[in-house]
Scaffold this motif. Sequence first.
Motif, short mmCIF file in Angstrom:
data_model
loop_
_atom_site.label_atom_id
_atom_site.label_comp_id
_atom_site.label_asym_id
_atom_site.label_seq_id
_atom_site.Cartn_x
_atom_site.Cartn_y
_atom_site.Cartn_z
N VAL A 146 61.85 41.81 177.37
CA VAL A 146 63.16 42.38 177.02
C VAL A 146 63.17 42.77 175.53
O VAL A 146 64.20 42.72 174.87
N GLY A 147 62.02 43.16 175.03
CA GLY A 147 61.87 43.45 173.60
C GLY A 147 62.23 44.88 173.26
O GLY A 147 62.98 45.55 173.97
N ALA A 148 61.68 45.35 172.15
CA ALA A 148 61.97 46.71 171.68
C ALA A 148 60.73 47.31 171.03
O ALA A 148 59.91 46.59 170.46
N LEU A 149 60.63 48.64 171.16
CA LEU A 149 59.53 49.36 170.52
C LEU A 149 60.04 49.99 169.22
O LEU A 149 61.16 50.47 169.17
N ASP A 150 59.19 50.00 168.22
CA ASP A 150 59.55 50.57 166.92
C ASP A 150 58.42 51.51 166.50
O ASP A 150 57.62 51.20 165.63
#
Lengths: 94, 427
Positions: free
Chosen positions: B24-28
């Motif tokens: 449930v993370g995020a890409l940067d």
Amino acid sequence: MAKAKVSFSDIDLTVNVPAGTRVIEVSEKVGSGIVYGCRECDCGTCIMEVEEGWNNLSEPSVLEDKVLRENMAGRHQRLACQAQILGDVTVKPA
Amino acid sequence: MHYMSNSIVKDGKAVQLDDGVYWVGALDPDLRSFDIILNTANGTSYNSYLIKGSEGVAIVDTVKSEFSHEFFARLESVADYSDIKVIVLNHLEPDHTGALPELLQRAPHAKVYISERAQGMLKALLKSNTDDLEYQAVTTGEQVSLGDCTLTFLNTPFLHWPDTQCTYLEEREILFSGDVFGCHFCDSRLFNDKVGDFRFSFDYYYAHIMRPFKKWVLEALDLIDPLSLRIIAPTHGPILRDRPRRYVNHYRELATTSLSGELGTNEKSMIIFYMSSYGNTARMAEAISAGAQSVDGVRVSLFDLQGGETEPFVDLIEEADALVLGSPTINGDAVKPVWDLLSSLIVVNLKGKLGAAFGSYGWTGEAVRMIEDRLRGLKLRVPKQGIRVKLIPTDEELQQCFDFGNDISSILVGSYQDKKVLEMAEL
Ligand SMILES: [Fe+2]
Ligand SMILES: [Fe+2]
């Protein structure tokens, strides 16, 4: 001025100092293995082992006590950036 | 965000990595420099994980605060906040705790699990909002149950902060490893068997983040080795589900010296580096080297800094027992190659090594003291005040240099005889 004595057992050396001197003021100059980080009672890097003369160091402040606890310091350990030498003590790197 | 056609990551959706386990993370992808010191050629990711047990949900680490909305959207796609019982923080750096304050608001039944050393940091992070905070400090072997699955904690400090820990989900054989086994590599295909070639990023991350903590890496690997591993889920970069053991073994190789076997077991290694504009500091270096070599059990290496690259010198210093640096004083300072070398040493652990400095000067001679201060700052032990020589060293001064080298070697092998009592004023 009152005199005191600090011995660094890791390098087998004793220094005569005016009472009230902090360990940090001496240990670096003589090349003891005690190392420092923030130098202001926050990071816990300079925890040292007090081998003799526990009662000849200034009382730890509330803040120092907290830092010692958070860094899981042992029973005979203090921060070298804080402890003032009031009488004869022997210390070494933790 | 534009994803590749074969993207596994989708907006607003969690990615399942195993039965009841989600990313449930995020890409940067746009980040080009992390914490100022690290280049991130294709960005990074902040991996957060969600585990659904029969008796509650656990969140393992969160994301950088700017990415909170993505994290919450993915979380909401698979779980209700009211079911969150456990929040594990493997590492409290802001890139993984940015969404924590908000998460604590939204998940009223959650209890936070952190390492013992993380307690002070957690309070500093949340500032005043700690009154109704429920947390528990845990260490190796302690567990928290989610009903049909169990999280076991591994205390793995100093990787790369004092607070770091790993968390193992026994029933699925998944290790949530924090920054360990992570890398700054952003790829929406998410899994190591799908993403682009991230080997460089993996090694680069190790070299800049973990290398100073080698000793702790090896201790952590001893805890990790006995675990059955199907998936390693780090906080940055690809999720390692294809042959995860390779990365554990690779870490062990990276943390084990490449230069063993050169020195005898009872020998100490001293490395002397110098820079010289008129040859004066060079002559001092040679005399110090000769003096140092006159002590049995010390292997001395002498290098002109002008003739080498910084990187391999850093490798040498990592393996050395004593580091002696010579620099002339020019415009009131040590010369740039010396500072370049010193500033490159943050990637290795120098604690307890001996340090010393020397140099010639024409007018003022500050360089030697400045280098000594820096060596102390790097946690070397500087037992002897360094030698300074005005202009061309005389025979007598070269003899002092010889003696200085001899003294440092004697200290190194423990045979040094000096005054045992000093006065504060003499220091
Ligand atoms: Fe980190
Ligand atoms: Fe991180």
